[in-house]
Every structure is written in C-alpha cells, then in structure tokens.
Scaffold this active site. Sequence first.
Site, PDB file in Angstrom:
ATOM      1  N   LYS A 182       0.876  -1.167   0.000  1.00 23.68           N
ATOM      2  CA  LYS A 182       0.000   0.000   0.000  1.00 23.68           C
ATOM      3  C   LYS A 182       0.912   1.216   0.000  1.00 23.68           C
ATOM      4  O   LYS A 182       1.563   1.532   0.996  1.00 23.68           O
ATOM      5  CB  LYS A 182      -0.889  -0.017   1.245  1.00 23.68           C
ATOM      6  CG  LYS A 182      -1.666   1.268   1.512  1.00 23.68           C
ATOM      7  CD  LYS A 182      -2.744   1.510   0.473  1.00 23.68           C
ATOM      8  CE  LYS A 182      -3.667   2.650   0.906  1.00 23.68           C
ATOM      9  NZ  LYS A 182      -2.989   3.953   1.044  1.00 23.68           N
ATOM     10  N   GLY A 239       4.563   3.689  10.906  1.00 20.77           N
ATOM     11  CA  GLY A 239       3.724   4.874  10.872  1.00 20.77           C
ATOM     12  C   GLY A 239       3.300   5.305  12.260  1.00 20.77           C
ATOM     13  O   GLY A 239       3.956   4.996  13.257  1.00 20.77           O
ATOM     14  N   SER A 240       2.166   5.980  12.330  1.00 15.09           N
ATOM     15  CA  SER A 240       1.717   6.585  13.579  1.00 15.09           C
ATOM     16  C   SER A 240       1.132   5.551  14.527  1.00 15.09           C
ATOM     17  O   SER A 240       0.656   4.480  14.115  1.00 15.09           O
ATOM     18  CB  SER A 240       0.659   7.659  13.294  1.00 15.09           C
ATOM     19  OG  SER A 240      -0.554   7.061  12.857  1.00 15.09           O
ATOM     20  N   GLY A 243      -2.842   5.255  13.739  1.00 11.48           N
ATOM     21  CA  GLY A 243      -3.141   4.471  12.545  1.00 11.48           C
ATOM     22  C   GLY A 243      -2.715   3.029  12.691  1.00 11.48           C
ATOM     23  O   GLY A 243      -3.444   2.098  12.304  1.00 11.48           O
ATOM     24  N   GLY A 244      -1.529   2.808  13.261  1.00  9.31           N
ATOM     25  CA  GLY A 244      -1.039   1.453  13.428  1.00  9.31           C
ATOM     26  C   GLY A 244      -1.887   0.650  14.391  1.00  9.31           C
ATOM     27  O   GLY A 244      -2.157  -0.539  14.155  1.00  9.31           O
ATOM     28  N   GLU A 263       5.725  -0.709  13.553  1.00 11.55           N
ATOM     29  CA  GLU A 263       6.697   0.170  14.219  1.00 11.55           C
ATOM     30  C   GLU A 263       6.000   1.517  14.340  1.00 11.55           C
ATOM     31  O   GLU A 263       5.721   2.165  13.331  1.00 11.55           O
ATOM     32  CB  GLU A 263       7.988   0.236  13.407  1.00 11.55           C
ATOM     33  CG  GLU A 263       9.130   0.906  14.152  1.00 11.55           C
ATOM     34  CD  GLU A 263       9.231   2.377  13.793  1.00 11.55           C
ATOM     35  OE1 GLU A 263       8.701   3.204  14.572  1.00 11.55           O
ATOM     36  OE2 GLU A 263       9.823   2.697  12.757  1.00 11.55           O
ATOM     37  N   CYS A 300      12.100   8.049  13.269  1.00 11.66           N
ATOM     38  CA  CYS A 300      11.463   7.360  14.395  1.00 11.66           C
ATOM     39  C   CYS A 300      12.438   7.172  15.546  1.00 11.66           C
ATOM     40  O   CYS A 300      12.016   6.895  16.673  1.00 11.66           O
ATOM     41  CB  CYS A 300      10.891   6.027  13.949  1.00 11.66           C
ATOM     42  SG  CYS A 300      11.993   5.044  12.925  1.00 11.66           S
TER      43      CYS A 300
END
Length: 504
Positions: A182, A239-240, A243-244, A263, A300
């Site tokens: 994606k 990602g965030s 969202g994760g 992560e 990160c």
Amino acid sequence: MSFTPHGRHLIAGEWVEGPSRFASSPASGPVHQFAIGTPELVARASEAAEDAFWSYGYSTRQERAAFLEAIADEIEARGAEITEIGTHETGLPAGRLEGERGRTTGQLRLFASHIRDGAYLDKRIDKALPDRKPAARPEIRLFQRPIGPVAVFGASNFPLAFSTAGGDTAAALAAGCPVVVKGHSAHPGTGEIVAEAIHAAIEKTGVHKGVFSLIQGGDRKVGEALVTHPLIKAVGFTGSLVGGRALFNLCAQREEPIPFFGELGSVNPMFLLPEATKARGQSLGEGWAGSLTMGAGQFCTNPGIAIVIDGSDADIFVESTRAALEKVAPQTMLTDGIAKAYRDGKDRLDLRNSVKPVLSTESVERKASPNLYETTGEAFLADHTIGEEVFGPLGVVVRVGSVDDMVRLAKGLEGQLTTTIHLDSGDTENARNLLPVLERKSGRVLANGFPTGVEVVDSMVHGGPYPASTNFGATSVGTMSIRRFLRPVSYQNIPADLLPADLV
C-alpha cells in the site's frame, strides 16, 4: 532524463487504472495525478499473490537471491530519476535520498546473501531411535517455511528504505512471501518508479508476476481491506501510533487473526550521567541538537527527551543545546499534515504550566524550526503527555535530582525503540544500575552516541516493547527481520525423496 509518472497501480504485472485519481502534493516541482486504490484492487492483488505463492514460496534460495539482486540492480539503474522525483515529492535533499537508495539496495543484497547462507532456516534434525524403550522415537526434522502473502504499508519518512522495496518488502521476498504494497500518498511517484524497477526484475528473472503489487492512494477502507483480506497472512507497517493501532486491532479481530508487525514511533530518551555531563556538557548539547534536527527531526529514532541531573552542569548542557538549535534554519517537512502535527505538538507543550520553553520558534506552513523545552522529573512522571512523541525537531530536557530519580523515571517509561546512556568512567556504577531498566524498555541501548543512525546488519534490533512496536520479539531492520515472515514446520518420518531439498 526526468521521470514522469503515469499514475497507475501495478497489479501482478499489469499497470491498472483506478476509478478516480488524486493529486500529489510535492514540496517542489510539478503536481502529478495518481489512480486511487479500491478494495476491489486489493482483492485482485491478494489473489494474485496467493497464486504466486505456490511457485515462489517453493522456489530455491538461489532463485530468490537472484531476484532480490535484480531488484537492487534495477533501482540503481534508475538512480538519478529516483532522486529527482524523490526530492520534489518529499523536500528531502538529494544527498539524503542517494544515501537512502544505497541503504535500500544494500539491504536487498544483504538478504540475498543471508538466504544463500541458509542459516536462517534454523534446521534441526532428531534421528530416529527405533530401539528406544519403552517406545521407539520417530525421525523428526524441522526448518522454517514462508507464511504466505504479506501486506506492506509504505512509510512517509523513508520513501525508499521503508517503502515500496524497503526492509519489510525485502525480508518478505527473501523468506518466499509475495508482497502487496500500500503505497504512501506522500511520495506516490517515487513509489511508482521503484515498482517499475521491481517489475523489470520480475521480467528479467521470470518469477511469477503476482509476487509483487503496488496499490496507490485510497482512503482508510483500502488499508482496512488489505489487512482483513483472508489471503494476507501478515502485515508490515511503519507509521503513527493511532493508525497502526487501528490496523493492529483489525488484524486481531479477523476470523483468522494474523500478526501485525507495526513500528509505531518512540521518543528515544537519553540519560546523561553526572560525570559525562560535567566533562562534556557543551559537546553533548551540540551533538544532541544535530541529532534532533537531522532530517527536520523526522526519524522514528529521533532522541526527543534528555534526562539530566539538575545543577550548573545541566545549565551548560541546556544552553549549549539552545545555542546550537538557534542556528538551524527552517527545514521542509515531508507533508503538510506532518508539519501541522508538529505545530500541534508544540502547542500542546505550550499549554502546560509544568513545561518551560527554552527556545520557542514559529513554524510556518511546511517549514519546521527547532524548539526546546524543559521540565522536572516529577512533572514528567505526573503528566504522560509531556513524553508523547512530537515528530519533528523538538526536544524536552527533564531535570531530576539524582541518579536514583533517573532510574525511577526510566521505570515509568513506555516502550521505546532506543534508549541512550551518556557516561564517563566515573559513571560506570550508576550506568550498571540503569542498564537493566533500559534494556527492558527498549530494543536498542546505546552508550555515548545518538540513535538517529540505524545500521542494517545482522545484530540490529529496530523494534521494542509497545507502543514502540506491536511485537516486542521482532525487528524491522537487519537480517533477523526475516523471522517475521517464517514459521517452523516439523516433518516426522517423511521419506527422504519427499522432503524439501533444504532439509535433506
């Protein structure tokens, strides 16, 4: 020669249009139009990946290694074009993207070497004991097998190394798992040209075309369709936290739950022990400022928190950090959304009476300027929002009264990707008391360094206890990351001519 995206998805070897398009939002250069993904395209790509698994999942290690190396070659052949569109889309400097491209091709070749070696299979053989009493023992052999199609979500902050052909994709393909990516809408053109490189490698090596698909754009329903599709067997995500966690919950709620290797970010606290602060406070402040602002703080592993014992040595450290940050010019952030989130994070700290600004700047539109705050250990422990990640060049100094207070604060931390100890020889005993706490809280512990460089090597762990990642036993960087996409299978009394070749 410039690269002009055509804006279509790649589904099992075919460039496919979508029902509608979205416009890219580059930091500079031309805007391009890209097809928007749909759940129907997700299903098509997932079905092609499952079909590919029956050949690719049982291909030889040599065949898969050659495929990975071909991808690396094709990416390098497009190097100048990748850099050009990558700089336009992200605002990252050319040198950063060229280095990231080298990391991307390097980890593809590292995995090729890793699977050729074969040690990752973890073969175990227990010979039959037909004369054992009171019961005979059968022959049992074990090794690792690929799990099936894997979904990968591209990251916003690494358009190459954590995206289309990044670490998750490389590890899954090395294991024998087809991949459905994606793509991230922050850099769709970069994703497309890398997908073209993978497609060229598929054509060159003759692997099944369903082994890789790229779906661009799309709203939340596309991501949800991908992680809930019954043919997808694992998910890699960078990602965030918000969202994760939403995708993680969907994976757990499936009729067949699957692993979600997310992560999700970290504040990567640093602990400055007293002798080191006394001897090197100024240089530590300068070094922290450089790490804090590297890439506009969009890593990160950005060390956003520094814990130091209050006093004159701490004053020198803080003043050195402030002076160094003050010299840093505004930097372009990856997206308008990330820039807004950075401003919102600063506003959140400005509203707290327990947090004092040391350097306060104004960030406008997509540009970010550094900010520095300080607080006390008591305030930090009482208000967990002070320790929440602000994605960008913002640091918080936490002043404590003693090393015992440092240990107490460390015990109160959430899971982290990294923690760091700055120490001199006189700090050894204090570091010995702190280290067990930090290794329990993070996946990587550093001494006298800064965590913003992540080496792609066998010994690297890029992960940690929740919420740094959703699986504390996994890493998304380094050769051990292949384990995420493998599972052990035992073969009992299977005739030798039926056994997989790697297990004979």
